[in-house]
Design a protein around this motif. Sequence first.
Motif, PDB file in Angstrom:
ATOM      1  N   ASP A 176       0.821  -1.208   0.000  1.00  0.00           N
ATOM      2  CA  ASP A 176       0.000   0.000   0.000  1.00  0.00           C
ATOM      3  C   ASP A 176       0.858   1.263   0.000  1.00  0.00           C
ATOM      4  O   ASP A 176       0.470   2.286  -0.573  1.00  0.00           O
ATOM      5  N   THR A 177       2.041   1.202   0.615  1.00  0.00           N
ATOM      6  CA  THR A 177       2.901   2.386   0.618  1.00  0.00           C
ATOM      7  C   THR A 177       3.522   2.606  -0.748  1.00  0.00           C
ATOM      8  O   THR A 177       3.879   3.732  -1.107  1.00  0.00           O
ATOM      9  N   GLU A 178       3.667   1.531  -1.546  1.00  0.00           N
ATOM     10  CA  GLU A 178       4.158   1.691  -2.909  1.00  0.00           C
ATOM     11  C   GLU A 178       3.103   2.323  -3.808  1.00  0.00           C
ATOM     12  O   GLU A 178       3.427   3.080  -4.723  1.00  0.00           O
ATOM     13  N   LEU A 179       1.852   2.008  -3.558  1.00  0.00           N
ATOM     14  CA  LEU A 179       0.777   2.482  -4.419  1.00  0.00           C
ATOM     15  C   LEU A 179       0.319   3.888  -4.052  1.00  0.00           C
ATOM     16  O   LEU A 179      -0.143   4.644  -4.909  1.00  0.00           O
ATOM     17  N   LEU A 180       0.410   4.226  -2.765  1.00  0.00           N
ATOM     18  CA  LEU A 180      -0.029   5.548  -2.333  1.00  0.00           C
ATOM     19  C   LEU A 180       0.895   6.617  -2.916  1.00  0.00           C
ATOM     20  O   LEU A 180       2.114   6.507  -2.835  1.00  0.00           O
ATOM     21  N   GLN A 181       0.314   7.652  -3.475  1.00  0.00           N
ATOM     22  CA  GLN A 181       1.083   8.670  -4.189  1.00  0.00           C
ATOM     23  C   GLN A 181       1.071  10.019  -3.470  1.00  0.00           C
ATOM     24  O   GLN A 181       0.024  10.476  -2.995  1.00  0.00           O
ATOM     25  N   ASN A 182       2.251  10.627  -3.368  1.00  0.00           N
ATOM     26  CA  ASN A 182       2.387  12.019  -2.943  1.00  0.00           C
ATOM     27  C   ASN A 182       2.476  12.899  -4.186  1.00  0.00           C
ATOM     28  O   ASN A 182       2.865  12.433  -5.263  1.00  0.00           O
ATOM     29  N   LYS A 183       2.174  14.160  -4.021  1.00  0.00           N
ATOM     30  CA  LYS A 183       2.353  15.136  -5.099  1.00  0.00           C
ATOM     31  C   LYS A 183       2.905  16.423  -4.498  1.00  0.00           C
ATOM     32  O   LYS A 183       2.399  16.903  -3.476  1.00  0.00           O
ATOM     33  N   ILE A 184       3.961  16.963  -5.126  1.00  0.00           N
ATOM     34  CA  ILE A 184       4.470  18.282  -4.760  1.00  0.00           C
ATOM     35  C   ILE A 184       4.190  19.218  -5.925  1.00  0.00           C
ATOM     36  O   ILE A 184       4.574  18.941  -7.066  1.00  0.00           O
ATOM     37  N   ILE A 185       3.499  20.316  -5.627  1.00  0.00           N
ATOM     38  CA  ILE A 185       3.131  21.300  -6.648  1.00  0.00           C
ATOM     39  C   ILE A 185       3.874  22.599  -6.361  1.00  0.00           C
ATOM     40  O   ILE A 185       3.745  23.174  -5.272  1.00  0.00           O
ATOM     41  N   VAL A 186       4.662  23.060  -7.322  1.00  0.00           N
ATOM     42  CA  VAL A 186       5.409  24.307  -7.186  1.00  0.00           C
ATOM     43  C   VAL A 186       4.719  25.355  -8.069  1.00  0.00           C
ATOM     44  O   VAL A 186       4.631  25.172  -9.283  1.00  0.00           O
ATOM     45  N   PRO A 187       4.225  26.450  -7.489  1.00  0.00           N
ATOM     46  CA  PRO A 187       3.486  27.435  -8.285  1.00  0.00           C
ATOM     47  C   PRO A 187       4.406  28.316  -9.120  1.00  0.00           C
ATOM     48  O   PRO A 187       5.640  28.274  -8.983  1.00  0.00           O
ATOM     49  N   LYS A 188       3.816  29.126  -9.958  1.00  0.00           N
ATOM     50  CA  LYS A 188       4.580  30.128 -10.696  1.00  0.00           C
ATOM     51  C   LYS A 188       5.249  31.081  -9.705  1.00  0.00           C
ATOM     52  O   LYS A 188       4.710  31.374  -8.646  1.00  0.00           O
ATOM     53  N   GLY A 189       6.430  31.549 -10.061  1.00  0.00           N
ATOM     54  CA  GLY A 189       7.141  32.491  -9.209  1.00  0.00           C
ATOM     55  C   GLY A 189       7.879  31.862  -8.053  1.00  0.00           C
ATOM     56  O   GLY A 189       8.355  32.557  -7.161  1.00  0.00           O
ATOM     57  N   SER A 190       8.010  30.523  -8.040  1.00  0.00           N
ATOM     58  CA  SER A 190       8.653  29.856  -6.907  1.00  0.00           C
ATOM     59  C   SER A 190       9.568  28.740  -7.402  1.00  0.00           C
ATOM     60  O   SER A 190       9.591  28.404  -8.587  1.00  0.00           O
ATOM     61  N   GLU A 191      10.335  28.179  -6.483  1.00  0.00           N
ATOM     62  CA  GLU A 191      11.155  26.989  -6.700  1.00  0.00           C
ATOM     63  C   GLU A 191      11.095  26.179  -5.418  1.00  0.00           C
ATOM     64  O   GLU A 191      10.830  26.724  -4.338  1.00  0.00           O
ATOM     65  N   TYR A 192      11.347  24.875  -5.516  1.00  0.00           N
ATOM     66  CA  TYR A 192      11.326  24.058  -4.306  1.00  0.00           C
ATOM     67  C   TYR A 192      12.171  22.817  -4.519  1.00  0.00           C
ATOM     68  O   TYR A 192      12.313  22.338  -5.655  1.00  0.00           O
ATOM     69  N   ALA A 193      12.747  22.302  -3.424  1.00  0.00           N
ATOM     70  CA  ALA A 193      13.618  21.127  -3.497  1.00  0.00           C
ATOM     71  C   ALA A 193      13.020  19.976  -2.697  1.00  0.00           C
ATOM     72  O   ALA A 193      12.342  20.190  -1.687  1.00  0.00           O
ATOM     73  N   ILE A 194      13.285  18.762  -3.165  1.00  0.00           N
ATOM     74  CA  ILE A 194      12.747  17.552  -2.544  1.00  0.00           C
ATOM     75  C   ILE A 194      13.870  16.528  -2.407  1.00  0.00           C
ATOM     76  O   ILE A 194      14.710  16.401  -3.296  1.00  0.00           O
ATOM     77  N   VAL A 195      13.867  15.793  -1.299  1.00  0.00           N
ATOM     78  CA  VAL A 195      14.718  14.618  -1.162  1.00  0.00           C
ATOM     79  C   VAL A 195      13.779  13.432  -0.990  1.00  0.00           C
ATOM     80  O   VAL A 195      13.078  13.321   0.019  1.00  0.00           O
ATOM     81  N   LEU A 196      13.737  12.562  -1.998  1.00  0.00           N
ATOM     82  CA  LEU A 196      12.827  11.424  -1.990  1.00  0.00           C
ATOM     83  C   LEU A 196      13.315  10.351  -1.023  1.00  0.00           C
ATOM     84  O   LEU A 196      14.424  10.424  -0.490  1.00  0.00           O
ATOM     85  N   ALA A 197      12.482   9.325  -0.833  1.00  0.00           N
ATOM     86  CA  ALA A 197      12.772   8.298   0.176  1.00  0.00           C
ATOM     87  C   ALA A 197      14.078   7.561  -0.090  1.00  0.00           C
ATOM     88  O   ALA A 197      14.732   7.088   0.845  1.00  0.00           O
TER      89      ALA A 197
END
Length: 386
Positions: A176-197
Amino acid sequence: MQKSKTETLIQKYLSHQLNEQELEELKLWIEEDASHREIFVKLLSLHHVNNQLNLLHQFDKEASWKSIQHRCNRSHTIHRRIAIYSSAAAIAILIGITSILYFNGQKPVPAIAQNEQPQQSPLPKNTETPKATWVQANHSVVPLYENQREINGSHINNGEIIFPQESDSPHKPKLDTELLQNKIIVPKGSEYAIVLADGTKVKMNADSHIDFPVQFGDTREVTLEGEAMFEVTHDEARPFIIKTHDHAIYVLGTTFNISAYPDEELSVTLIEGKLKVNAPSGEYYLLPGEHYSSAQSKVSKVDTEFYISWTEGAMEFDAMPFPLLIARLSRCYNVDIQIASKELETMKFTGVIFRNKPLDFALDIIHRVSDVKFEKKGETILVKKQ
């Protein structure tokens, strides 16, 4: 200013190494004489048009300066190159050196009328304004700020979210943890960084979003729309797969940039490692310094700086079609900019835009050195031919 000093300043500018004091010295030299400005603009154009002066700090200083002098002295060659660019309605401009074209104390004429001047900042500075949005697997929506406390085991600080790492709990994830999905949305005018599992680092550009599982299983698969720079953690047993548009990019461990905005070509630029692109037209293998374009369905050798400079706060462009430039500016500054003169659609742009400069400054410089003007109409900025 001595010639050797001028040489050093120009070289350091072209390689993005000027400090504040050196920046002021270069500005003074350019403002000393109109011919200095002409030389500087020609060198900037040569740098981007030919890609021959890229990263000048790696070359012998004296030899580089002699090469620059030789090119400037061959006026007919320069004029021929400028004529070629003019015929394509290209713009070779400098954006980012404050008031570099404001000569002799002249009062700047704004590109947009003063009472209509848009109040913009290059990136959201208010910590109360979310830098991104996290849509969790249970569909709850969490705004992500510049600095924030831990949320559900994920650490958030300095515009980056670090998800719980597999190394902290190496057991095989539940289905179930493989199937469950996260989403990160970065809007216009911004930037963002992610470190995945798995430890993979992803830097997201404006107006982008990425979908990924809560935990990876036997494969590591994500879906991207927009632009992002990836540093994939090596795991030979589990390929990392990025799905975007109608393509799939396969990688074991490497550094690369993907641009996949709607209604634009898909481009993949490899910095380190090796990867494969599965496209409708076939399979393409990339080595470091190579670039895949869906518009041309081929792999070519490129100056990678043009494709990854946005991650360092500067966006470099080499003969970019004007409509694409306007789209980039709209995303970067979160404004609606539209081309109102059809003849501008064939223009091309070569130059540098620094993200720490406000939009009105960038538009004013474009207005001053090109044949365009900007008009504010409601919440929209129109670009017209002068």
